[in-house]
Design a protein around this motif. Structure first.
Motif, PDB file in Angstrom:
ATOM      1  N   GLU A 102       1.132   6.586   9.171  1.00  0.00           N
ATOM      2  CA  GLU A 102       1.127   6.779   7.714  1.00  0.00           C
ATOM      3  C   GLU A 102       0.337   8.027   7.335  1.00  0.00           C
ATOM      4  N   LEU A 103      -0.820   8.169   7.978  1.00  0.00           N
ATOM      5  CA  LEU A 103      -1.663   9.328   7.658  1.00  0.00           C
ATOM      6  C   LEU A 103      -0.964  10.620   8.042  1.00  0.00           C
ATOM      7  N   ARG A 130       3.306   5.801  -5.520  1.00  0.00           N
ATOM      8  CA  ARG A 130       3.439   5.525  -6.960  1.00  0.00           C
ATOM      9  C   ARG A 130       4.836   4.978  -7.279  1.00  0.00           C
ATOM     10  N   VAL A 169       0.596   4.386  -2.699  1.00  0.00           N
ATOM     11  CA  VAL A 169       0.513   5.789  -2.305  1.00  0.00           C
ATOM     12  C   VAL A 169       1.688   6.591  -2.890  1.00  0.00           C
ATOM     13  N   VAL A 177      -6.520   5.200   0.438  1.00  0.00           N
ATOM     14  CA  VAL A 177      -5.943   3.865   0.682  1.00  0.00           C
ATOM     15  C   VAL A 177      -5.796   3.648   2.188  1.00  0.00           C
ATOM     16  N   TYR A 178      -5.199   4.627   2.878  1.00  0.00           N
ATOM     17  CA  TYR A 178      -4.979   4.457   4.316  1.00  0.00           C
ATOM     18  C   TYR A 178      -6.281   4.528   5.106  1.00  0.00           C
ATOM     19  N   LYS A 211       1.538  11.554   5.430  1.00  0.00           N
ATOM     20  CA  LYS A 211       0.897  12.154   4.253  1.00  0.00           C
ATOM     21  C   LYS A 211       0.536  13.610   4.528  1.00  0.00           C
ATOM     22  N   GLN A 217      -5.883   9.727  -3.571  1.00  0.00           N
ATOM     23  CA  GLN A 217      -5.924   8.283  -3.361  1.00  0.00           C
ATOM     24  C   GLN A 217      -5.070   7.842  -2.171  1.00  0.00           C
ATOM     25  N   ASP A 218      -4.029   8.602  -1.842  1.00  0.00           N
ATOM     26  CA  ASP A 218      -3.168   8.247  -0.702  1.00  0.00           C
ATOM     27  C   ASP A 218      -4.021   8.080   0.546  1.00  0.00           C
ATOM     28  N   VAL A 219      -4.751   9.165   0.834  1.00  0.00           N
ATOM     29  CA  VAL A 219      -5.552   9.172   2.051  1.00  0.00           C
ATOM     30  C   VAL A 219      -6.630   8.086   1.976  1.00  0.00           C
ATOM     31  N   HIS A 244       0.823  -1.216   0.000  1.00  0.00           N
ATOM     32  CA  HIS A 244       0.000   0.000   0.000  1.00  0.00           C
ATOM     33  C   HIS A 244       0.856   1.265   0.000  1.00  0.00           C
ATOM     34  N   LEU A 266      -1.284   2.944  11.035  1.00  0.00           N
ATOM     35  CA  LEU A 266      -2.006   3.716  10.018  1.00  0.00           C
ATOM     36  C   LEU A 266      -2.065   5.193  10.377  1.00  0.00           C
ATOM     37  N   VAL A 281      -3.910  -2.394  -4.647  1.00  0.00           N
ATOM     38  CA  VAL A 281      -4.782  -2.098  -3.503  1.00  0.00           C
ATOM     39  C   VAL A 281      -5.359  -3.404  -2.948  1.00  0.00           C
TER      40      VAL A 281
END
Lengths: 326, 326
Positions: A151-152, A93, A91, B113-114, A155, B109-111, A87, A148, A113
């Motif tokens: 990760e968020l 790419r 994210v 996916v998570y 981002k 899409q990043d957000v 994943h 998670l 995904v």
């Protein structure tokens, strides 16, 4: 044939069980789509370091161990790790990882995904089928929530050069250290240790994970693409700023900003300048010192544990992660 | 304020618990990112039908029920459903669902996916914290594997107009019916029914899910965008061929192919022609008959169950799904 990362030749006592971990993971992958199955297997076969299952197995040694069960639980941890990598690649790419094309580069993000989701499920299957204690599952679910959130947060902070080293530490605590902590907890707890002993192991794991991620980010600045198996400093272009940059940037924002503000348009030459600035302002040394401070905490924790043969391996492996070039 | 879909006014006995399901889901969402939290909450608030938790709650009535526990387990099922919707929207690059912008349209899409991963984790947390039986977790993990295999199969078959109605049925069995089956199993089993009784409920749920998905695909051909809350027939443009099309196509491939071969380049006029061909060759009637055959199986199964008040609701709801316009 299942082959594990050659680094484990230095720890021959771990080789049979780590090989079994990989084999068991592979045994569980059977989607209805042969190409997807192959892609996931290629990823599993691509020489990941298997550090999380190794720590899980080592921390299980403080009690007489049911090898089959511990291999399954270690496999569940590594499966979770693999799911998050897939994943992450969606994210980011990302086109390559460990020198092979990522699943999303080969089959598109759709498949990536679902392939990641599929591995999350296999992780839970392995866990649910081999634990006899709901606490491990609860612990796992809680650990995953923190991962998670990490990760968020990463981002959210993208391209934010105002972020502090504390923001960074909080991020890596979520996205990396939690899983190391979980691996150590599961190893200890599932082999029959007390909850408080297992929490102690989890804490050690958290410190190991912090040191590991800082070193990982450091290597991104000091290694070539071929060694790392992924493009160097792609993270910076994508707005992910890690310890070496943040520590160098601290007093010298003005010099970095013109380059960082180019964001995804940074050229190879820009990257080169940023790398040099990071070196010039001691970003690498400072990051290494930061990693070392976490390793020290981990070693102190390890030294307090009962003297069993696995303890020597735990100490050696944890020290080695601070010197690693891989 | 937590408001559930107005359709449940016809089932007042379910309203308190379904409202509690939504409230509990919302209570569990607390990412470190306020915007992401809001987006997930918006999605939960956007009037989903809550069929899966409703079936879970209804099937729990065959034994004296611990409401709090069943609400949590029903919430875990709906959370899993929401997670798969978010990832489906990533894969389909969908911009709206239930008349609001998708998470990926709002945050990328990043957000998304998570955020989907995050909900998978919350699903497992709800389950692990409220079951006292590992079998439910194992069943859940197994069901999820089938769901993902269904999704992967759908991706593999994209733009394949040679696919048969059997391929389609196998797909929807994975991607939709499994979760209905799981909802019914969990409802029955966790309230203390025997494994064999619970399996019987699961089977009924599978048939309900098959009928539901066929009707859903049928509505895609017969309804307007405003009613559905998502663009009509976007699926066809994306190469996802469902019952009405496949059943109409069967003897008339030649007439459809020139349009289908345009793939993502199909214009609104092309879509219009395809819709007319589907109607002309009785795709809608045939799909309805197919859905009805699954509803019949489900009703037969339901009729065999002990006579309790919830049974009347189960029968009524299941019949209603075959006539639904929502």
């Amino acid at each position: 044939m299942t082959k594990i990362n050659p680094m484990w030749q230095q720890y021959p006592e771990l080789v049979p069980n780590l090989t079994a971990v990989l084999a068991l993971m592979k045994k569980h992958i059977h989607t209805d789509d042969r190409a997807v199955t192959e892609a996931i297997l290629d990823m599993i076969n691509s020489g990941g370091k298997l550090l999380r299952p190794a720590y899980c197995l080592l921390f299980s040694q403080f009690k007489p161990v049911d090898d089959k069960k511990m291999v399954a639980l270690a496999a569940s941890i590594e499966t979770l790790h693999t799911a998050t990598l897939i994943h992450d690649d969606v994210v980011d790419r990302a086109l390559t990882r460990r020198n092979i094309a990522t699943i999303q580069a080969r089959f598109g993000q759709d498949v990536a995904v679902y392939a990641g989701d599929y591995l999350f499920v296999i992780c839970f299957q392995l866990l649910a089928n081999h634990t006899s204690d709901l606490r491990s599952i609860r612990q796992n679910a809680q650990g995953m929530e923190k991962i998670l959130n990490g990760e968020l947060s990463q981002k959210r902070m993208r391209y934010n050069y105002e972020m502090t080293i504390d923001d960074y530490l909080k991020q890596i605590q979520g996205k990396t250290a939690q899983l190391f902590g979980l691996a150590c907890f599961v190893g200890a707890y599932e082999s029959g240790n007390s909850l408080s002993f297992s929490r102690q192991c989890q804490k050690i794991g958290l410190n190991i994970g912090m040191a590991f991620q800082i070193m990982d980010d450091l290597l991104d600045y000091s290694q070539s693409t071929a060694t790392l198996g992924k493009p160097v400093l792609e993270d910076v272009r994508q707005g992910v700023y890690s310890a070496p940059l943040l520590l160098a940037l601290d007093q010298h924002q003005g010099e970095f900003i013109p380059y960082l503000e180019k964001r995804a348009n940074m050229t190879a030459a820009d990257i080169d300048v940023v790398t040099k600035l990071v070196t010039q302002y001691s970003g690498l040394e400072k990051a290494h010192a930061l990693a070392a401070s976490y390793t020290d905490k981990a070693l102190k924790g390890l030294n307090k544990l009962p003297d069993i043969p696995a303890k020597a391996s735990l100490l050696r492996l944890t020290k080695q992660l601070l010197q690693r070039q891989f």
